[in-house]
Design an enzyme around this catalytic site. Structure first.
Site, PDB file in Angstrom:
ATOM      1  N   GLU A 127       0.847  -1.198   0.000  1.00  0.00           N
ATOM      2  CA  GLU A 127       0.000   0.000   0.000  1.00  0.00           C
ATOM      3  C   GLU A 127       0.875   1.238   0.000  1.00  0.00           C
ATOM      4  O   GLU A 127       2.089   1.161   0.232  1.00  0.00           O
ATOM      5  CB  GLU A 127      -0.920   0.001   1.236  1.00  0.00           C
ATOM      6  CG  GLU A 127      -1.999  -1.054   1.161  1.00  0.00           C
ATOM      7  CD  GLU A 127      -2.942  -1.092   2.353  1.00  0.00           C
ATOM      8  OE1 GLU A 127      -4.050  -1.602   2.178  1.00  0.00           O
ATOM      9  OE2 GLU A 127      -2.563  -0.628   3.442  1.00  0.00           O
ATOM     10  N   HIS A 158      -8.958   9.659   2.718  1.00  0.00           N
ATOM     11  CA  HIS A 158      -8.513   8.568   1.842  1.00  0.00           C
ATOM     12  C   HIS A 158      -8.669   9.056   0.406  1.00  0.00           C
ATOM     13  O   HIS A 158      -9.709   9.620   0.044  1.00  0.00           O
ATOM     14  CB  HIS A 158      -9.362   7.319   2.084  1.00  0.00           C
ATOM     15  CG  HIS A 158      -8.754   6.062   1.529  1.00  0.00           C
ATOM     16  ND1 HIS A 158      -8.632   5.841   0.178  1.00  0.00           N
ATOM     17  CD2 HIS A 158      -8.221   4.983   2.137  1.00  0.00           C
ATOM     18  CE1 HIS A 158      -8.053   4.655  -0.013  1.00  0.00           C
ATOM     19  NE2 HIS A 158      -7.786   4.120   1.174  1.00  0.00           N
ATOM     20  N   ARG A 160      -0.828   9.050   1.703  1.00  0.00           N
ATOM     21  CA  ARG A 160      -2.203   9.452   1.423  1.00  0.00           C
ATOM     22  C   ARG A 160      -2.437  10.943   1.331  1.00  0.00           C
ATOM     23  O   ARG A 160      -3.248  11.398   0.530  1.00  0.00           O
ATOM     24  CB  ARG A 160      -3.099   8.948   2.563  1.00  0.00           C
ATOM     25  CG  ARG A 160      -3.463   7.573   2.346  1.00  0.00           C
ATOM     26  CD  ARG A 160      -4.430   7.120   3.339  1.00  0.00           C
ATOM     27  NE  ARG A 160      -4.445   5.680   3.140  1.00  0.00           N
ATOM     28  CZ  ARG A 160      -4.964   4.839   3.968  1.00  0.00           C
ATOM     29  NH1 ARG A 160      -5.506   5.267   5.075  1.00  0.00           N
ATOM     30  NH2 ARG A 160      -4.947   3.567   3.703  1.00  0.00           N
ATOM     31  N   HIS A 172     -11.410   9.631   6.262  1.00  0.00           N
ATOM     32  CA  HIS A 172     -11.208   8.192   6.444  1.00  0.00           C
ATOM     33  C   HIS A 172     -10.743   7.811   7.848  1.00  0.00           C
ATOM     34  O   HIS A 172     -11.111   6.757   8.353  1.00  0.00           O
ATOM     35  CB  HIS A 172     -10.174   7.727   5.426  1.00  0.00           C
ATOM     36  CG  HIS A 172      -9.877   6.272   5.442  1.00  0.00           C
ATOM     37  ND1 HIS A 172     -10.843   5.317   5.196  1.00  0.00           N
ATOM     38  CD2 HIS A 172      -8.731   5.581   5.669  1.00  0.00           C
ATOM     39  CE1 HIS A 172     -10.304   4.111   5.263  1.00  0.00           C
ATOM     40  NE2 HIS A 172      -9.027   4.245   5.566  1.00  0.00           N
ATOM     41  N   ARG A 188      -1.408   9.036   9.135  1.00  0.00           N
ATOM     42  CA  ARG A 188      -1.253   7.602   9.408  1.00  0.00           C
ATOM     43  C   ARG A 188      -0.797   6.844   8.165  1.00  0.00           C
ATOM     44  O   ARG A 188      -1.341   7.024   7.070  1.00  0.00           O
ATOM     45  CB  ARG A 188      -2.595   7.032   9.866  1.00  0.00           C
ATOM     46  CG  ARG A 188      -2.602   5.543  10.052  1.00  0.00           C
ATOM     47  CD  ARG A 188      -3.948   5.096  10.526  1.00  0.00           C
ATOM     48  NE  ARG A 188      -4.965   5.249   9.517  1.00  0.00           N
ATOM     49  CZ  ARG A 188      -5.368   4.278   8.699  1.00  0.00           C
ATOM     50  NH1 ARG A 188      -4.828   3.071   8.761  1.00  0.00           N
ATOM     51  NH2 ARG A 188      -6.328   4.497   7.820  1.00  0.00           N
TER      52      ARG A 188
HETATM   53  P1  FAD Z   1     -14.079   0.714  15.890  1.00  0.00           P
HETATM   54  O1  FAD Z   1     -13.803  -0.542  15.198  1.00  0.00           O
HETATM   55  O2  FAD Z   1     -14.575   1.858  15.079  1.00  0.00           O
HETATM   56  O3  FAD Z   1     -15.126   0.385  17.031  1.00  0.00           O
HETATM   57  C1  FAD Z   1     -15.701   1.393  17.802  1.00  0.00           C
HETATM   58  C2  FAD Z   1     -16.643   0.744  18.790  1.00  0.00           C
HETATM   59  O4  FAD Z   1     -17.080   1.721  19.735  1.00  0.00           O
HETATM   60  C3  FAD Z   1     -17.890   0.181  18.143  1.00  0.00           C
HETATM   61  O5  FAD Z   1     -18.210  -1.033  18.758  1.00  0.00           O
HETATM   62  C4  FAD Z   1     -18.947   1.224  18.474  1.00  0.00           C
HETATM   63  O6  FAD Z   1     -20.247   0.689  18.552  1.00  0.00           O
HETATM   64  C5  FAD Z   1     -18.477   1.659  19.846  1.00  0.00           C
HETATM   65  N1  FAD Z   1     -18.967   2.970  20.265  1.00  0.00           N
HETATM   66  C6  FAD Z   1     -18.781   4.176  19.681  1.00  0.00           C
HETATM   67  N2  FAD Z   1     -19.407   5.128  20.381  1.00  0.00           N
HETATM   68  C7  FAD Z   1     -20.000   4.510  21.435  1.00  0.00           C
HETATM   69  C8  FAD Z   1     -20.818   4.947  22.498  1.00  0.00           C
HETATM   70  N3  FAD Z   1     -21.162   6.234  22.670  1.00  0.00           N
HETATM   71  N4  FAD Z   1     -21.278   4.026  23.378  1.00  0.00           N
HETATM   72  C9  FAD Z   1     -20.963   2.705  23.241  1.00  0.00           C
HETATM   73  N5  FAD Z   1     -20.188   2.234  22.252  1.00  0.00           N
HETATM   74  C10 FAD Z   1     -19.725   3.143  21.365  1.00  0.00           C
HETATM   75  N6  FAD Z   1      -7.154   0.280   9.102  1.00  0.00           N
HETATM   76  C11 FAD Z   1      -6.180  -0.607   8.819  1.00  0.00           C
HETATM   77  O7  FAD Z   1      -5.218  -0.752   9.591  1.00  0.00           O
HETATM   78  N7  FAD Z   1      -6.257  -1.361   7.693  1.00  0.00           N
HETATM   79  C12 FAD Z   1      -7.278  -1.259   6.797  1.00  0.00           C
HETATM   80  O8  FAD Z   1      -7.321  -1.943   5.805  1.00  0.00           O
HETATM   81  C13 FAD Z   1      -8.291  -0.302   7.069  1.00  0.00           C
HETATM   82  N8  FAD Z   1      -9.323  -0.145   6.200  1.00  0.00           N
HETATM   83  C14 FAD Z   1     -10.334   0.706   6.542  1.00  0.00           C
HETATM   84  C15 FAD Z   1     -11.452   0.802   5.701  1.00  0.00           C
HETATM   85  C16 FAD Z   1     -12.514   1.614   6.052  1.00  0.00           C
HETATM   86  C17 FAD Z   1     -13.707   1.705   5.144  1.00  0.00           C
HETATM   87  C18 FAD Z   1     -12.466   2.348   7.261  1.00  0.00           C
HETATM   88  C19 FAD Z   1     -13.614   3.238   7.675  1.00  0.00           C
HETATM   89  C20 FAD Z   1     -11.362   2.272   8.092  1.00  0.00           C
HETATM   90  C21 FAD Z   1     -10.292   1.453   7.743  1.00  0.00           C
HETATM   91  N9  FAD Z   1      -9.179   1.332   8.568  1.00  0.00           N
HETATM   92  C22 FAD Z   1      -8.200   0.443   8.263  1.00  0.00           C
HETATM   93  C23 FAD Z   1      -9.151   1.992   9.865  1.00  0.00           C
HETATM   94  C24 FAD Z   1      -9.530   0.957  10.951  1.00  0.00           C
HETATM   95  O9  FAD Z   1     -10.563   0.137  10.463  1.00  0.00           O
HETATM   96  C25 FAD Z   1      -9.987   1.627  12.225  1.00  0.00           C
HETATM   97  O10 FAD Z   1      -9.092   2.628  12.609  1.00  0.00           O
HETATM   98  C26 FAD Z   1     -10.081   0.607  13.358  1.00  0.00           C
HETATM   99  O11 FAD Z   1     -10.876  -0.473  12.974  1.00  0.00           O
HETATM  100  C27 FAD Z   1     -10.645   1.263  14.597  1.00  0.00           C
HETATM  101  O12 FAD Z   1     -10.891   0.257  15.548  1.00  0.00           O
HETATM  102  P2  FAD Z   1     -11.392   0.656  16.990  1.00  0.00           P
HETATM  103  O13 FAD Z   1     -11.488  -0.597  17.759  1.00  0.00           O
HETATM  104  O14 FAD Z   1     -10.576   1.766  17.528  1.00  0.00           O
HETATM  105  O15 FAD Z   1     -12.846   1.285  16.726  1.00  0.00           O
HETATM  106  C1  SIN Z   2      -7.372   0.681   2.453  1.00  0.00           C
HETATM  107  O1  SIN Z   2      -7.622  -0.505   2.278  1.00  0.00           O
HETATM  108  O2  SIN Z   2      -7.030   1.464   1.563  1.00  0.00           O
HETATM  109  C2  SIN Z   2      -7.461   1.201   3.830  1.00  0.00           C
HETATM  110  C3  SIN Z   2      -6.231   0.888   4.541  1.00  0.00           C
HETATM  111  C4  SIN Z   2      -6.141   1.753   5.751  1.00  0.00           C
HETATM  112  O3  SIN Z   2      -6.964   2.633   5.946  1.00  0.00           O
HETATM  113  O4  SIN Z   2      -5.194   1.553   6.510  1.00  0.00           O
END
Ligand code: FAD
Ligand code: SIN
Length: 528
Positions: free
Chosen positions: A113, A237, A285, A346, A381
């Protein structure tokens, strides 16, 4: 209403929250609260994969350097080393949990990537996040020490202010949460709380983030007295699908990693040569997103093209089955046609400040994942470093709590949520109107390219709306929409304040009024 007490509360069921919960459940009873369903965060949406040094020709030093280059030097080197050196072990644990990563003979298949000097992204086709989320939920459901409680919108942390015997002590004793079905507010008490509530992407009109990414955790921590940092570093993104009906479908960076080209839709010019001739489509990015933004504005375009149709059709279908199927459903065959794309918000690089043990400023509160600013990402990032951060800091939070359990006091008697002075809202339209307005002006005034004047306009709008929203919040019964609106506005305020404080352009923060990068990189730290 009080719910039976657990030892530890985890807010969020994504990669960070469930990693912490599984670590803690070795010794303690853990309650996991999630807004909506357990798969509702960004984790389930991740496409590209997880960065880790697994190839013999790659080194930790390479991954560290790539992370620092993408982060424009704002990263904390100790954090970068801490996370990157723990990546291979984090992948091993996911394999043990049953995540079916793609393989290449006896090894894991590594894709590439933007910003990465080597192939180092482990993945499950182009739907890595879904596989990871499924494996974590399966493991949590099977663990007798974990109680999963979806459908809860956390409102605010419980501190000494909410104790029956009032104290100004900032220690966190748990959280007030709205049961989304019954409409009742519960109080959940514990000796330790881990915040893993994800990012604030939905503060922008166009975002790849899911509906619930409204910055709740960041806003709650700020209101409770924790510092937040680098909130101006909002990542866009480069390649979100441009489609009038499907608004937030990501086209993974791996499409460019596997050879996709960015083209002017009318002339077919491969325009990245004019912005970063060396790295082209695989520049970090911020560089690629700004180049696309420039093309769109300069030529009055609606979108640019991302084209991988020069690769064999079988290769494209095999590497990107989810995207291929989605696009075919919309009448685009990516094996023969270019994909129309635009940049979209993103990832939230800033957040609640944490140390290497995932501790926040508030005793009793740990935090991990996208709601935090750990020092890993700096000003931008590096792709696929964020899931990795969730695993490493989720585990760090769990370990630190286990190591210091004996020092954590029992919660005092806490008051119930007081709903005696509020009534049901008769004006739900106010919430919708304000929500839309915030997201629009944040996109227009606080987007990829900024100016002081635009930021000041946004600050003015936020000031006006804050009075209205606080008034509304004080008068009507809480709903998830109202909780989110309040947090969205608070997040917007933190972003704009941080952006106004940075008098330079660095990484994701580009302002026409201060185009130079200062010699010394400094975090923007906001103190409540
Ligand atoms: P999340 O997975 O967002 O979980 C948040 C949790 O908090 C959820 O369960 C939600 O319900 C809960 N929550 C929120 N507010 C409240 C509240 N008030 N009360 C109770 N619960 C609450 N990163 C990579 O490293 N590789 C990738 O390929 C990648 N692809 C991505 C593609 C997309 C489309 C997106 C949007 C992001 C991508 N990212 C990627 C970024 C990555 O997915 C996120 O940064 C990561 O998953 C965040 O995880 P987290 O556990 O911090 O939060
Ligand atoms: C992507 O698949 O382009 C997302 C990867 C990331 O957000 O880290």
């Amino acid at each position: 209403m009080t719910v039976p007490q657990h030892d530890v509360i985890v807010i969020g069921s994504g990669a960070a929250g469930l990693t912490a919960a599984l670590e803690l459940a070795q010794q303690h009873r853990v309650l996991v609260l999630a807004k909506g369903n357990l798969h509702g965060g960004s984790t389930a949406w991740a496409q590209g994969g997880i960065a880790a040094v697994l190839d013999a020709g790659d080194t930790f030093e390479n991954h560290i350097r790539d992370t620092m280059v993408a982060g424009a030097g704002l990263n904390d080197i100790a954090t970068v080393e801490f996370v990157i050196e723990r990546a291979p072990a984090a992948i091993d644990r996911l394999v043990e949990l049953g995540v079916p990563f793609n393989t290449d003979g006896p090894d894991l298949h590594l894709t590439r990537e933007g910003g990465h000097s080597h192939r180092r992204i482990v993945h499950v086709d182009d739907a890595t996040g879904w596989a990871v989320q499924e494996a974590l939920v399966r493991a949590a459901e099977a663990n007798p020490n974990i109680t999963l409680l979806p459908g809860r919108s956390c409102i605010d942390f419980i501190t000494g202010r909410h104790a029956e015997k009032f104290s100004a002590d900032g220690r966190v004793w748990g959280v007030y949460a709205l049961d989304q079905e019954s409409g009742k507010v519960e109080k959940h008490l514990a000796r330790a709380t881990v915040l893993a509530a994800g990012g604030a992407g939905r503060v922008y009109q166009f975002s790849t983030a899911p509906r619930g990414a409204t910055g709740d955790g960041i806003a709650m921590s700020w209101r409770a007295g924790a510092r937040v940092s680098n909130m101006e570093m909002m990542q866009f993104h480069p390649t979100c699908l441009y489609n009038l009906e499907v608004k937030n479908f990501l086209i993974t960076e791996a499409v460019r990693g596997e050879g996709g080209h960015l083209l002017h839709p009318e002339t077919g010019h491969r325009f990245m040569v004019d912005y970063d001739a060396e790295r082209m489509e695989l520049a970090p990015r911020d560089v690629v997103a700004r180049a696309i933004d420039d093309q769109i504005k300069r030529f009055g375009l609606d979108y640019v093209h991302l084209d991988i149709s020069h690769k064999p059709a079988e290769f494209v279908r095999e590497h990107f089955p989810t995207i291929y199927d989605k696009l075919i459903g919309l009448g685009i065959d990516m094996t023969t046609q270019p994909i129309p794309v635009v940049p979209a918000q993103h990832y939230t690089c800033g957040g609640v400040k944490v140390d290497l043990d995932a501790r926040t400023d508030l005793p009793g509160l740990w935090a991990a994942g996208e709601c935090t600013e750990s020092g890993l990402h700096g000003a931008n990032r590096l792709a696929s470093n964020s899931l990795l951060e969730c695993f490493v800091f989720g585990e760090a939070a769990g370990r630190d709590i286990l190591a210091h359990w004996g020092e954590l006091p029992e919660p005092p008697a806490i008051r119930d949520w007081d709903a005696s002075r509020v009534t049901d809202s008769d004006e739900e339209v106010v919430i919708k109107q304000n929500w839309t307005e915030i997201r629009r002006f944040m996109w227009n005034y606080v987007g990829i390219v900024r100016t002081t004047k635009r930021l000041e306009r946004a600050a003015h709008r936020i000031q006006l709306l804050s009075r209205e929203v606080e008034d509304y919040y004080g008068s009507f019964r809480v709903t998830t929409d109202l909780i989110e609106l309040r947090n969205l506005l608070q997040s917007a305020e933190l972003i704009v304040r941080s952006a106004l404080k940075r008098h330079e352009s660095r990484g994701l923060h580009y302002t026409m009024d201060y185009p130079e990068t200062l010699p010394v990189a400094q975090d923007t730290v906001l103190v409540p």
